[in-house]
Motif scaffolding. Structure first.
Motif, PDB file in Angstrom:
ATOM      1  N   ASP A 191     -13.440  -4.118 -12.517  1.00 12.43           N
ATOM      2  CA  ASP A 191     -13.627  -5.085 -11.436  1.00 12.43           C
ATOM      3  C   ASP A 191     -14.940  -4.807 -10.718  1.00 12.43           C
ATOM      4  O   ASP A 191     -15.371  -3.651 -10.601  1.00 12.43           O
ATOM      5  CB  ASP A 191     -12.478  -5.019 -10.435  1.00 12.43           C
ATOM      6  CG  ASP A 191     -11.184  -5.573 -11.009  1.00 12.43           C
ATOM      7  OD1 ASP A 191     -11.260  -6.466 -11.871  1.00 12.43           O
ATOM      8  OD2 ASP A 191     -10.109  -5.095 -10.602  1.00 12.43           O
ATOM      9  N   GLU A 192     -15.562  -5.854 -10.186  1.00  9.85           N
ATOM     10  CA  GLU A 192     -16.868  -5.716  -9.556  1.00  9.85           C
ATOM     11  C   GLU A 192     -16.850  -4.860  -8.294  1.00  9.85           C
ATOM     12  O   GLU A 192     -17.882  -4.329  -7.890  1.00  9.85           O
ATOM     13  CB  GLU A 192     -17.437  -7.095  -9.224  1.00  9.85           C
ATOM     14  CG  GLU A 192     -16.598  -7.896  -8.244  1.00  9.85           C
ATOM     15  CD  GLU A 192     -17.168  -9.277  -7.976  1.00  9.85           C
ATOM     16  OE1 GLU A 192     -18.225  -9.599  -8.546  1.00  9.85           O
ATOM     17  OE2 GLU A 192     -16.546 -10.031  -7.197  1.00  9.85           O
ATOM     18  N   ASN A 193     -15.672  -4.708  -7.670  1.00 13.14           N
ATOM     19  CA  ASN A 193     -15.571  -3.896  -6.452  1.00 13.14           C
ATOM     20  C   ASN A 193     -14.836  -2.575  -6.702  1.00 13.14           C
ATOM     21  O   ASN A 193     -14.304  -1.961  -5.782  1.00 13.14           O
ATOM     22  CB  ASN A 193     -14.873  -4.681  -5.335  1.00 13.14           C
ATOM     23  CG  ASN A 193     -13.476  -5.150  -5.740  1.00 13.14           C
ATOM     24  OD1 ASN A 193     -13.080  -4.984  -6.893  1.00 13.14           O
ATOM     25  ND2 ASN A 193     -12.736  -5.733  -4.803  1.00 13.14           N
ATOM     26  N   LEU A 235     -24.565   2.611 -16.459  1.00 14.02           N
ATOM     27  CA  LEU A 235     -25.263   1.366 -16.757  1.00 14.02           C
ATOM     28  C   LEU A 235     -24.264   0.235 -16.564  1.00 14.02           C
ATOM     29  O   LEU A 235     -23.185   0.244 -17.168  1.00 14.02           O
ATOM     30  CB  LEU A 235     -25.785   1.374 -18.199  1.00 14.02           C
ATOM     31  CG  LEU A 235     -26.613   2.592 -18.622  1.00 14.02           C
ATOM     32  CD1 LEU A 235     -27.060   2.453 -20.079  1.00 14.02           C
ATOM     33  CD2 LEU A 235     -27.814   2.803 -17.714  1.00 14.02           C
ATOM     34  N   SER A 236     -24.591  -0.727 -15.729  1.00 11.92           N
ATOM     35  CA  SER A 236     -23.650  -1.786 -15.378  1.00 11.92           C
ATOM     36  C   SER A 236     -24.230  -3.155 -15.698  1.00 11.92           C
ATOM     37  O   SER A 236     -25.392  -3.440 -15.394  1.00 11.92           O
ATOM     38  CB  SER A 236     -23.311  -1.714 -13.887  1.00 11.92           C
ATOM     39  OG  SER A 236     -22.506  -2.810 -13.498  1.00 11.92           O
ATOM     40  N   THR A 237     -23.386  -4.002 -16.296  1.00  8.74           N
ATOM     41  CA  THR A 237     -23.797  -5.364 -16.618  1.00  8.74           C
ATOM     42  C   THR A 237     -22.598  -6.295 -16.508  1.00  8.74           C
ATOM     43  O   THR A 237     -21.472  -5.852 -16.264  1.00  8.74           O
ATOM     44  CB  THR A 237     -24.420  -5.430 -18.031  1.00  8.74           C
ATOM     45  OG1 THR A 237     -25.059  -6.694 -18.214  1.00  8.74           O
ATOM     46  CG2 THR A 237     -23.378  -5.216 -19.122  1.00  8.74           C
ATOM     47  N   CYS A 238     -22.829  -7.580 -16.689  1.00 11.89           N
ATOM     48  CA  CYS A 238     -21.735  -8.559 -16.621  1.00 11.89           C
ATOM     49  C   CYS A 238     -20.850  -8.468 -17.861  1.00 11.89           C
ATOM     50  O   CYS A 238     -21.268  -7.974 -18.907  1.00 11.89           O
ATOM     51  CB  CYS A 238     -22.297  -9.977 -16.493  1.00 11.89           C
ATOM     52  SG  CYS A 238     -23.228 -10.259 -14.973  1.00 11.89           S
ATOM     53  N   GLU A 243     -15.122 -13.634 -14.458  1.00 13.23           N
ATOM     54  CA  GLU A 243     -16.241 -13.776 -13.526  1.00 13.23           C
ATOM     55  C   GLU A 243     -16.393 -12.569 -12.602  1.00 13.23           C
ATOM     56  O   GLU A 243     -17.499 -12.259 -12.171  1.00 13.23           O
ATOM     57  CB  GLU A 243     -16.067 -15.040 -12.686  1.00 13.23           C
ATOM     58  CG  GLU A 243     -16.242 -16.336 -13.479  1.00 13.23           C
ATOM     59  CD  GLU A 243     -16.165 -17.565 -12.597  1.00 13.23           C
ATOM     60  OE1 GLU A 243     -16.031 -17.394 -11.370  1.00 13.23           O
ATOM     61  OE2 GLU A 243     -16.248 -18.680 -13.129  1.00 13.23           O
ATOM     62  N   THR A 244     -15.295 -11.915 -12.270  1.00 16.76           N
ATOM     63  CA  THR A 244     -15.377 -10.768 -11.371  1.00 16.76           C
ATOM     64  C   THR A 244     -15.363  -9.440 -12.124  1.00 16.76           C
ATOM     65  O   THR A 244     -15.239  -8.380 -11.503  1.00 16.76           O
ATOM     66  CB  THR A 244     -14.209 -10.784 -10.366  1.00 16.76           C
ATOM     67  OG1 THR A 244     -12.965 -10.667 -11.081  1.00 16.76           O
ATOM     68  CG2 THR A 244     -14.214 -12.071  -9.560  1.00 16.76           C
ATOM     69  N   LYS A 245     -15.486  -9.496 -13.424  1.00 19.65           N
ATOM     70  CA  LYS A 245     -15.483  -8.287 -14.240  1.00 19.65           C
ATOM     71  C   LYS A 245     -16.906  -7.839 -14.565  1.00 19.65           C
ATOM     72  O   LYS A 245     -17.831  -8.645 -14.674  1.00 19.65           O
ATOM     73  CB  LYS A 245     -14.719  -8.517 -15.545  1.00 19.65           C
ATOM     74  CG  LYS A 245     -13.219  -8.692 -15.386  1.00 19.65           C
ATOM     75  CD  LYS A 245     -12.552  -7.374 -15.027  1.00 19.65           C
ATOM     76  CE  LYS A 245     -11.034  -7.504 -15.032  1.00 19.65           C
ATOM     77  NZ  LYS A 245     -10.369  -6.216 -14.713  1.00 19.65           N
ATOM     78  N   ARG A 246     -17.061  -6.543 -14.726  1.00 19.77           N
ATOM     79  CA  ARG A 246     -18.314  -5.947 -15.159  1.00 19.77           C
ATOM     80  C   ARG A 246     -18.029  -5.013 -16.329  1.00 19.77           C
ATOM     81  O   ARG A 246     -16.899  -4.583 -16.536  1.00 19.77           O
ATOM     82  CB  ARG A 246     -18.976  -5.172 -14.014  1.00 19.77           C
ATOM     83  CG  ARG A 246     -19.279  -6.003 -12.778  1.00 19.77           C
ATOM     84  CD  ARG A 246     -20.381  -7.020 -13.032  1.00 19.77           C
ATOM     85  NE  ARG A 246     -20.672  -7.798 -11.829  1.00 19.77           N
ATOM     86  CZ  ARG A 246     -20.178  -8.998 -11.588  1.00 19.77           C
ATOM     87  NH1 ARG A 246     -19.305  -9.541 -12.445  1.00 19.77           N
ATOM     88  NH2 ARG A 246     -20.493  -9.660 -10.496  1.00 19.77           N
ATOM     89  N   PHE A 247     -19.067  -4.720 -17.100  1.00 20.34           N
ATOM     90  CA  PHE A 247     -18.935  -3.755 -18.192  1.00 20.34           C
ATOM     91  C   PHE A 247     -19.811  -2.565 -17.853  1.00 20.34           C
ATOM     92  O   PHE A 247     -21.000  -2.728 -17.541  1.00 20.34           O
ATOM     93  CB  PHE A 247     -19.361  -4.374 -19.517  1.00 20.34           C
ATOM     94  CG  PHE A 247     -19.224  -3.446 -20.693  1.00 20.34           C
ATOM     95  CD1 PHE A 247     -17.976  -2.977 -21.072  1.00 20.34           C
ATOM     96  CD2 PHE A 247     -20.335  -3.039 -21.427  1.00 20.34           C
ATOM     97  CE1 PHE A 247     -17.831  -2.120 -22.154  1.00 20.34           C
ATOM     98  CE2 PHE A 247     -20.202  -2.194 -22.508  1.00 20.34           C
ATOM     99  CZ  PHE A 247     -18.946  -1.727 -22.886  1.00 20.34           C
ATOM    100  N   VAL A 248     -19.226  -1.381 -17.874  1.00 24.62           N
ATOM    101  CA  VAL A 248     -19.967  -0.175 -17.516  1.00 24.62           C
ATOM    102  C   VAL A 248     -20.024   0.794 -18.690  1.00 24.62           C
ATOM    103  O   VAL A 248     -19.076   0.909 -19.471  1.00 24.62           O
ATOM    104  CB  VAL A 248     -19.345   0.531 -16.290  1.00 24.62           C
ATOM    105  CG1 VAL A 248     -19.556  -0.305 -15.036  1.00 24.62           C
ATOM    106  CG2 VAL A 248     -17.861   0.820 -16.494  1.00 24.62           C
ATOM    107  N   VAL A 249     -21.157   1.466 -18.790  1.00 22.29           N
ATOM    108  CA  VAL A 249     -21.378   2.503 -19.794  1.00 22.29           C
ATOM    109  C   VAL A 249     -21.808   3.752 -19.046  1.00 22.29           C
ATOM    110  O   VAL A 249     -22.807   3.737 -18.314  1.00 22.29           O
ATOM    111  CB  VAL A 249     -22.464   2.083 -20.807  1.00 22.29           C
ATOM    112  CG1 VAL A 249     -22.756   3.224 -21.773  1.00 22.29           C
ATOM    113  CG2 VAL A 249     -22.036   0.829 -21.561  1.00 22.29           C
ATOM    114  N   HIS A 250     -21.063   4.832 -19.207  1.00 23.55           N
ATOM    115  CA  HIS A 250     -21.344   6.075 -18.489  1.00 23.55           C
ATOM    116  C   HIS A 250     -21.996   7.105 -19.410  1.00 23.55           C
ATOM    117  O   HIS A 250     -21.483   7.375 -20.505  1.00 23.55           O
ATOM    118  CB  HIS A 250     -20.057   6.693 -17.927  1.00 23.55           C
ATOM    119  CG  HIS A 250     -19.286   5.790 -17.019  1.00 23.55           C
ATOM    120  ND1 HIS A 250     -19.798   5.305 -15.832  1.00 23.55           N
ATOM    121  CD2 HIS A 250     -18.026   5.298 -17.110  1.00 23.55           C
ATOM    122  CE1 HIS A 250     -18.901   4.558 -15.230  1.00 23.55           C
ATOM    123  NE2 HIS A 250     -17.805   4.528 -15.989  1.00 23.55           N
TER     124      HIS A 250
END
Length: 261
Positions: A191-193, A235-238, A243-250
Motif C-alpha cells: 500500500d502507498e501509505n 526502490l519504489s514504483t507504481c 491505484e493505491t498499490k506500489r511495488f518495492v524492491v529492497h
C-alpha cells in the motif's frame, strides 16, 4: 423499366461516424504525443550518461569495481540536485542507469526533467526526508513504472519473469566519494501509505522489525535476511495491482569502495 433508387444515409449516422473518427484521431495524436515525450525524456538521460559516466560499458571485473566513475563536478553544473547515480550490474538486461536527484521536495521531479521541463517520466529521486549522501539506514528512491520499460519500468520483471532475480541481484549507487553495492533481498506489492515508506531509523530493534517485515513479505525467498546493523535502499514504483498499490524492491548494502580520483 423500373428506376433504381440509392438508399440515403441517415444524417444521424453520418454524425456518429464523424464523431467516432474525430475521437480516433484525437486518441492517435494523444498516443503519438506520449511516445514522443517518452523518447525525448530518455534521450536526455542517455545524453547525460554518454557525457558524464566514464567507462559505462564496464571492464573485466564486477561492474562496481571496473573503474566506472561519474563526473559529478561537471554533471552538477547541469543540475546541482543530482547527488548520485543508480546503475544495475547487468545493464544489458536491466536498463536502469540514471542520476538520482534530491531536493527535499517529493513533488519537484515527479513530472519534471533535470532542466525543469515537463515530462511524464520525471526523474529518479531520493525521498525528501533522507540524507542525500546515503548515510541513512533506510533510504528510498522513487521512479515511475514506464510502459516502455524506461525509468523503473524493468522492476516489474522481478515478479513477472521467471529466473529474472537470479540474473539481476545487484545494483550500485555512485556518489562523489564512494560506490555502494546492494544485493536485492526482497520485493513485493505494498500500500502507498505502508510503514515501509518510513525513514530515520537507527540500528535498533525497530529497524530490525521492519527488516523482518520486508523479508516476510517478499514474493520470493531469497535466503537473505539483513540485520539491524546493515543499511537498506528501497526502490519504489507504481504497481498494476491497484491505484493505491506500489511495488518495492529492497537491496541491502553488501560492499562499499572509496572513489579515488
Amino acid at each position: 423499366m423500373e428506376e433504381k433508387t440509392k438508399k440515403k444515409r441517415h444524417p444521424v449516422t453520418l454524425i456518429i461516424i464523424l464523431i467516432a473518427l474525430a475521437v480516433m484521431i484525437f486518441a492517435l495524436v494523444k498516443i503519438a504525443g506520449i511516445y514522443k515525450d517518452y523518447q525525448e525524456s530518455e534521450e536526455t538521460f542517455q545524453t547525460l550518461e554518454s557525457k558524464y559516466v566514464v567507462n559505462p560499458s564496464g571492464g573485466t571485473g564486477a561492474l562496481w569495481q571496473d573503474g566506472t566513475r561519474i563526473q559529478f563536478e561537471a554533471l552538477q553544473k547541469e543540475n546541482p540536485d543530482i547527488k548520485a547515480w543508480l546503475r544495475f550490474d547487468n545493464y544489458n538486461d536491466v536498463h536502469i542507469s540514471y542520476p538520482i536527484l534530491y531536493s527535499g521536495d517529493d513533488e519537484k521531479y515527479l513530472r519534471s526533467d533535470i532542466y525543469g521541463n515537463y515530462h511524464i517520466a520525471g526523474c529518479i529521486f531520493l525521498e525528501g526526508l533522507n540524507s542525500p549522501n546515503f548515510s541513512d539506514y533506510h533510504s528510498i528512491i522513487y521512479g515511475h513504472n514506464m510502459r516502455n520499460t524506461t525509468m523503473f519500468g524493468d522492476l516489474k520483471r522481478y515478479k513477472n519473469d521467471e529466473g529474472f532475480y537470479e540474473n539481476n541481484q545487484y545494483f550500485n549507487i555512485y556518489t562523489e566519494d564512494k560506490v555502494q553495492r546492494y544485493q536485492i533481498f526482497s520485493y513485493y506489492d505494498v500500500d502507498e501509505n505502508d510503514e515501509v515508506y518510513t525513514v530515520g531509523y537507527l540500528p535498533d530493534e525497530a529497524w530490525q522489525a521492519l527488516i523482518d517485515r520486508m523479508v516476510a513479505a517478499s514474493m520470493k525467498d531469497t535466503g537473505i535476511h539483513p540485520t539491524k546493523d546493515q543499511k537498506v535502499v528501497t526502490l519504489s514504483t507504481c504497481s498494476k495491482a491497484g491505484e493505491t498499490k506500489r511495488f518495492v524492491v529492497h537491496g541491502v548494502l553488501v560492499d562499499e569502495t572509496a572513489v579515488n580520483e
